[in-house]
Each structure stands twice: as C-alpha cells, then as structure tokens.
Write a protein that holds these residues in place. Structure first.
Motif, short mmCIF file in Angstrom:
data_model
loop_
_atom_site.label_atom_id
_atom_site.label_comp_id
_atom_site.label_asym_id
_atom_site.label_seq_id
_atom_site.Cartn_x
_atom_site.Cartn_y
_atom_site.Cartn_z
N GLU A 19 117.09 37.49 31.47
CA GLU A 19 116.27 37.69 30.41
C GLU A 19 114.77 37.85 31.06
O GLU A 19 114.17 39.12 30.61
N GLU A 20 114.39 37.49 32.08
CA GLU A 20 113.43 37.84 33.14
C GLU A 20 113.57 39.17 33.79
O GLU A 20 112.71 39.94 33.61
N LEU A 21 114.72 39.28 34.14
CA LEU A 21 115.11 40.71 34.71
C LEU A 21 114.79 41.85 33.86
O LEU A 21 113.92 42.87 33.93
N VAL A 22 115.27 41.66 32.50
CA VAL A 22 115.27 42.86 31.47
C VAL A 22 113.77 42.89 31.15
O VAL A 22 113.26 44.10 31.04
N ARG A 23 112.94 41.67 30.82
CA ARG A 23 111.45 42.09 30.68
C ARG A 23 110.80 42.72 31.87
O ARG A 23 109.84 43.46 31.51
N ALA A 24 111.08 42.38 32.95
CA ALA A 24 110.56 43.14 34.20
C ALA A 24 110.78 44.72 34.27
O ALA A 24 109.91 45.63 34.45
N MET A 25 111.98 44.92 33.85
CA MET A 25 112.56 46.31 33.93
C MET A 25 111.77 47.16 32.53
O MET A 25 111.58 48.40 32.83
N HIS A 26 111.48 46.48 31.48
CA HIS A 26 111.05 47.05 30.46
C HIS A 26 109.56 47.30 30.84
O HIS A 26 108.91 48.42 30.35
N GLY A 27 108.86 46.25 31.37
CA GLY A 27 107.30 46.39 31.69
C GLY A 27 107.30 47.50 32.68
O GLY A 27 106.44 48.40 32.58
N PHE A 28 108.24 47.57 33.75
CA PHE A 28 108.29 48.53 34.75
C PHE A 28 108.09 50.21 33.97
O PHE A 28 107.56 51.00 34.27
N ALA A 29 109.28 50.18 33.11
CA ALA A 29 109.42 51.67 32.59
C ALA A 29 108.43 51.93 31.66
O ALA A 29 108.07 53.01 31.52
N GLY A 30 107.63 50.97 31.06
CA GLY A 30 106.50 51.31 30.31
C GLY A 30 105.16 51.68 31.15
O GLY A 30 104.28 52.36 30.69
N ALA A 31 104.93 51.33 32.35
CA ALA A 31 104.07 51.42 33.12
C ALA A 31 104.17 52.74 34.01
O ALA A 31 103.01 52.84 34.60
N ALA A 32 105.28 53.36 34.36
CA ALA A 32 105.34 54.28 35.03
C ALA A 32 104.69 55.38 34.82
O ALA A 32 104.70 55.70 33.55
N ASP A 33 104.03 56.30 35.58
CA ASP A 33 103.25 57.44 35.09
C ASP A 33 104.32 58.71 34.91
O ASP A 33 105.32 58.55 35.76
N VAL A 34 104.10 59.61 33.91
CA VAL A 34 104.83 61.00 33.88
C VAL A 34 104.39 61.69 34.96
O VAL A 34 103.09 62.07 34.86
N PRO A 35 105.34 62.21 35.61
CA PRO A 35 105.02 63.33 36.66
C PRO A 35 104.39 64.40 35.97
O PRO A 35 104.98 65.06 34.89
N ARG A 36 103.47 64.92 36.71
CA ARG A 36 102.85 66.43 36.30
C ARG A 36 102.97 67.35 37.06
O ARG A 36 103.06 67.22 38.56
N PHE A 37 103.21 68.67 36.62
CA PHE A 37 103.62 69.81 37.45
C PHE A 37 102.30 70.96 37.20
O PHE A 37 102.33 71.15 36.06
N ASP A 38 101.80 71.40 38.15
CA ASP A 38 100.74 72.31 37.84
C ASP A 38 101.34 73.65 38.17
O ASP A 38 101.72 74.49 39.23
N THR A 39 102.14 74.05 36.85
CA THR A 39 102.99 75.33 36.88
C THR A 39 102.19 76.65 37.54
O THR A 39 102.62 77.35 38.01
N ASP A 40 100.86 76.74 37.32
CA ASP A 40 99.82 77.97 37.69
C ASP A 40 100.01 77.85 39.19
O ASP A 40 100.21 78.89 39.72
N ARG A 41 99.73 76.60 39.77
CA ARG A 41 99.78 76.39 41.39
C ARG A 41 101.21 76.77 41.76
O ARG A 41 101.36 77.71 42.77
N VAL A 42 102.28 76.28 41.26
CA VAL A 42 103.62 76.57 41.80
C VAL A 42 103.85 78.18 41.73
O VAL A 42 104.16 78.73 42.72
N VAL A 43 103.39 78.98 40.72
CA VAL A 43 103.75 80.19 40.54
C VAL A 43 102.85 80.98 41.54
O VAL A 43 103.30 81.96 42.08
N ARG A 44 101.52 80.72 41.87
CA ARG A 44 100.98 81.60 42.76
C ARG A 44 101.37 81.06 43.93
O ARG A 44 101.40 82.25 44.83
N ARG A 45 102.03 79.94 44.42
CA ARG A 45 102.32 79.71 45.84
C ARG A 45 103.62 80.37 45.78
O ARG A 45 103.84 81.09 47.02
N SER A 46 104.50 80.61 44.88
CA SER A 46 105.76 81.37 45.01
C SER A 46 105.47 82.95 44.91
O SER A 46 106.28 83.55 45.93
N ARG A 47 104.60 83.51 44.45
CA ARG A 47 104.02 85.01 44.41
C ARG A 47 103.59 85.01 46.02
O ARG A 47 103.92 86.12 46.50
#
Length: 169
Positions: A19-47
């Motif tokens: 039960e403690e492990l499940v609570r810890a995993m739920h807490g970790f999943a809720g706290a993780a940041d969503v990765p962001r991609f700067d698509t304009d920067r990626v496009v400029r670099r590929s160009r």
C-alpha cells in the motif's frame, strides 16, 4: 515467516508495504512535470543543418569543377620541370617560364626549368612558338634549361620567337 502467496485479509488486499509503494508511485506520477518541446526552435535548427549541408554540397561541387578545370588547363601547359632542384639553382622560377597567350585574353604558363633541349623544343613548338637556343656557363646539369627570353610575366603569342638558354656545364 510468511510466504509470498499469502495475502492479508483486509479491505484492499495489499500488505502495508505494498500500500505504501502504491501511494508513493501515485504521488510521483502526479508530481512529474510534462515535457515541453520548443517546436519553433527545433524547426530552425533542422533548417540550419539542412542549409549547412546544402552549402557544403555546393562547395564540394565547385571544388570538383575547379579541379576539372585545373586538370584541363594543366594538359595545355606543356611539360613540368623534370628536376625541381635546377629551378632552385637558377633563381626566380619566372626566368624559366613562358606565358603563352590564349584566346579570350587568358594565358597558360609553360615551365621549362630543368628540361633538356628536346623537351623544351617540343613544348614551345606545341604552342606555335619559334625557338632559338643559346648556351651559357652554369653549375647545373649540362643541357638543361636555365632561362628563357621573354619570360613571365611577359605574354608571348603563336608565331613569336622565344630564346632558350641551356646550361653549358
């Protein structure tokens, strides 16, 4: 000891550790940041990478064309010096080079340093030049070209006379 098969008879069906492990995993999943991609920067670099690759390819093509042009003009130049040390012992390399005028205002050097009389005659005759030979005392190889007149940077044309000075020894 407890076996791995046994389960406690509680409401959740999990052991306190599980039960403690499940609570810890739920807490970790809720706290993780969503990765962001700067698509304009990626496009400029590929160009930029694509433009760099295209510029490199264009430079390679220009080098290949320039190399072909250099090869084509070297065929019309005539023989190169057979003995590079004789050019060094005679002083300035221009003193043994004839500039042959070509159509379109261009000129091609005919380098004669170190060549013998036969090779010099063949190279100059190929350019349509008249040839005169004289001999002069020198420390170089007897019979080798030590000077020409007129020499570079003066341009000569088909039908002109060139005087070639050979080493008398």
């Amino acid at each position: 000891m407890t076996s791995y098969d046994s389960r406690p008879s509680g409401d959740s069906g999990y052991t306190p550790l599980e039960e403690e492990l499940v609570r810890a995993m739920h807490g970790f999943a809720g706290a993780a940041d969503v990765p962001r991609f700067d698509t304009d920067r990626v496009v400029r670099r590929s160009r930029r990478k694509r433009a760099t690759a295209m510029a490199g390819g264009a430079a390679a093509v220009l080098l290949a064309i320039g190399g072909g042009t250099a090869l084509a003009t070297s065929v019309t130049r005539g023989p190169e010096p057979l003995n590079a040390t004789s050019a060094a012992t005679t002083g300035d390399r221009n003193h043994t080079t004839v500039l042959l005028g070509l159509p379109g205002g261009h000129s091609a050097p005919i380098r004669l340093a170190g060549n013998d009389e036969t090779l010099a005659k063949a190279a100059l005759a190929k350019g349509g030049l008249k040839i005169g030979f004289v001999k002069a005392a020198c420390d170089g190889k007897p019979g080798s070209v030590i000077a020409v007149s007129p020499h570079a940077p003066t341009v000569v044309h088909k039908g002109d006379t060139v005087t070639v000075t050979l080493c008398a020894g």
